[in-house]
Write a protein that holds these residues in place. Structure first.
Motif, PDB file in Angstrom:
ATOM      1  N   MET A   1      -8.676  -1.338   3.237  1.00  0.00           N
ATOM      2  CA  MET A   1      -7.592  -0.363   3.355  1.00  0.00           C
ATOM      3  C   MET A   1      -7.961   0.940   2.659  1.00  0.00           C
ATOM      4  SD  MET A   1      -5.282  -1.510   5.265  1.00  0.00           S
ATOM      5  CE  MET A   1      -4.656  -3.051   5.913  1.00  0.00           C
TER       6      MET A   1
ATOM      7  N   ILE B   1      -3.310  -0.181   9.234  1.00  0.00           N
ATOM      8  CA  ILE B   1      -3.173  -1.492   8.578  1.00  0.00           C
ATOM      9  C   ILE B   1      -3.234  -2.618   9.603  1.00  0.00           C
ATOM     10  CG2 ILE B   1      -1.606  -2.969   7.254  1.00  0.00           C
ATOM     11  CD1 ILE B   1      -0.583  -0.444   5.854  1.00  0.00           C
ATOM     12  N   LYS B   2      -2.494  -2.453  10.709  1.00  0.00           N
ATOM     13  CA  LYS B   2      -2.493  -3.490  11.750  1.00  0.00           C
ATOM     14  C   LYS B   2      -3.880  -3.674  12.350  1.00  0.00           C
ATOM     15  CE  LYS B   2       2.374  -3.114  13.139  1.00  0.00           C
ATOM     16  NZ  LYS B   2       3.306  -2.777  14.248  1.00  0.00           N
TER      17      LYS B   2
ATOM     18  N   THR C   1       2.678  -5.348   3.363  1.00  0.00           N
ATOM     19  CA  THR C   1       1.792  -5.999   4.323  1.00  0.00           C
ATOM     20  C   THR C   1       1.761  -7.482   4.004  1.00  0.00           C
ATOM     21  OG1 THR C   1       0.446  -3.996   4.408  1.00  0.00           O
ATOM     22  CG2 THR C   1      -0.540  -6.020   5.274  1.00  0.00           C
TER      23      THR C   1
ATOM     24  N   VAL D   1       4.205  -5.890   8.880  1.00  0.00           N
ATOM     25  CA  VAL D   1       3.844  -4.598   8.294  1.00  0.00           C
ATOM     26  C   VAL D   1       5.047  -3.682   8.455  1.00  0.00           C
ATOM     27  CG1 VAL D   1       2.251  -2.658   8.307  1.00  0.00           C
ATOM     28  CG2 VAL D   1       1.419  -4.941   8.938  1.00  0.00           C
TER      29      VAL D   1
ATOM     30  N   PHE E   1       0.862  -1.184   0.000  1.00  0.00           N
ATOM     31  CA  PHE E   1       0.000   0.000   0.000  1.00  0.00           C
ATOM     32  C   PHE E   1       0.901   1.237   0.000  1.00  0.00           C
ATOM     33  CE2 PHE E   1      -2.325  -3.354   2.245  1.00  0.00           C
ATOM     34  CZ  PHE E   1      -3.443  -3.456   1.436  1.00  0.00           C
TER      35      PHE E   1
ATOM     36  N   ILE F   1      -9.152  -7.235   2.144  1.00  0.00           N
ATOM     37  CA  ILE F   1      -8.224  -6.319   2.825  1.00  0.00           C
ATOM     38  C   ILE F   1      -7.921  -5.105   1.944  1.00  0.00           C
ATOM     39  CG2 ILE F   1      -5.879  -6.055   3.714  1.00  0.00           C
ATOM     40  CD1 ILE F   1      -7.769  -7.550   5.573  1.00  0.00           C
ATOM     41  N   THR F   2      -7.770  -5.305   0.660  1.00  0.00           N
ATOM     42  CA  THR F   2      -7.517  -4.184  -0.250  1.00  0.00           C
ATOM     43  C   THR F   2      -8.667  -3.181  -0.199  1.00  0.00           C
ATOM     44  OG1 THR F   2      -6.215  -5.613  -1.724  1.00  0.00           O
ATOM     45  CG2 THR F   2      -7.060  -3.540  -2.642  1.00  0.00           C
TER      46      THR F   2
END
Length: 273
Positions: A249, A197-198, A229, A215, A182, A245-246
């Motif tokens: 995010m 992200i986490k 990631t 990450v 990302f 996830i994409t």
């Protein structure tokens, strides 16, 4: 007239003898052909139902059973006409070398098929990449390996080509790592982006805690700071997790004023005197 009747009387036993042989041979051939198909279907059905038999071996077992029964049927038909089957076997053995030289490509496919069944680099149902072709394995035969691509195109590959190239088995292990990158703008807060992200990863139950996700800032690109990631998931969840996830995010970065920068280039103009 008497001569004709006499000749018919002499020929009648011969006609009856050979006629019965022909009828018997046809009956044996039909029964053997039916029995070979029935036995193949039975073996494949039992093989698929048995817990100890891998689905990869089922087509081979069925085809081998059919071939053996057809060979026995052919020998029985020849024996019906009084042909010595032992001499036929000897002739076939003597001509095996010539046949082998003429069918080198076919024999290499058989040899490669045997190696695939023994060493088992993949099995039926595995997602694989073979020589640049990606798909799911449908059948491993003595001559060819059949698979279908993810957009459902059938592919038939000679076993010699399969065995002689690189094979990637995507289902070989229970866990796989999902690699995603990302990019954020140089003016954005890197630590804040990493925390987001986490947080997104921790909220997804499909992501494994052992090994833990990685990450980290991986690259300072021309237009972005790239954050790599790497979560671990069960193999069937690789693509669903990547897609979900994409999307998450993008939503979380938008909600927290972190941007995905467009490619850009600074151009400096100098005025000549």
């Amino acid at each position: 007239m008497e001569n004709l009747e006499g000749q018919l009387e002499e020929l009648t036993p011969m006609i009856l003898e050979h006629g019965l042989s022909v009828i018997g041979a046809i009956v044996i051939l039909l029964i053997g052909w039916w029995l070979a198909g029935w036995a193949k279907r039975k073996v494949m059905k039992r093989g698929k139902a048995a817990d100890g038999v891998d689905n990869t071996l089922v087509p081979i077992l069925g085809q081998t059973t059919k071939i053996l029964i057809l060979v026995v049927t052919l020998l029985a038909v020849l024996g019906q006409f009084g042909v010595e089957t032992t001499s036929i076997v000897a002739v076939l053995g003597a001509s095996a070398l010539a046949v082998g030289l003429a069918l080198q490509g076919t024999l290499s496919n058989i040899a490669a098929g045997v190696m695939l069944l023994i060493l088992r680099p993949f099995k039926v149902g595995d997602a694989v990449e073979i020589g640049g072709t990606t798909g799911v394995v449908d059948e491993i035969g003595l001559f060819t390996t059949e698979l279908h691509t993810f957009d459902n195109i059938g592919v038939i590959m000679p076993n010699s080509e399969v065995w002689g190239t690189e094979i990637k088995n995507m289902n070989r292990f229970e866990k796989r790592r999902v690699d995603m990158v990302f990019g954020i703008d140089y003016s954005d807060d890197m630590d804040k982006a990493i925390e987001i992200i986490k947080k997104v990863l921790s909220e997804d139950d499909r992501i494994l805690s052992d090994p833990p996700p990685q990450v980290a800032v991986s690259n300072l690109g021309d237009s972005s700071v790239d954050i790599i990631t790497r979560p671990w998931v069960d193999t069937p969840n690789v693509w669903p997790v990547r897609f979900d996830i994409t999307k998450k995010m993008k939503e979380q970065f938008d909600a927290n004023d972190i941007s995905f920068p467009f490619p850009q280039r600074d151009v400096h103009l100098f005025k000549e005197n």
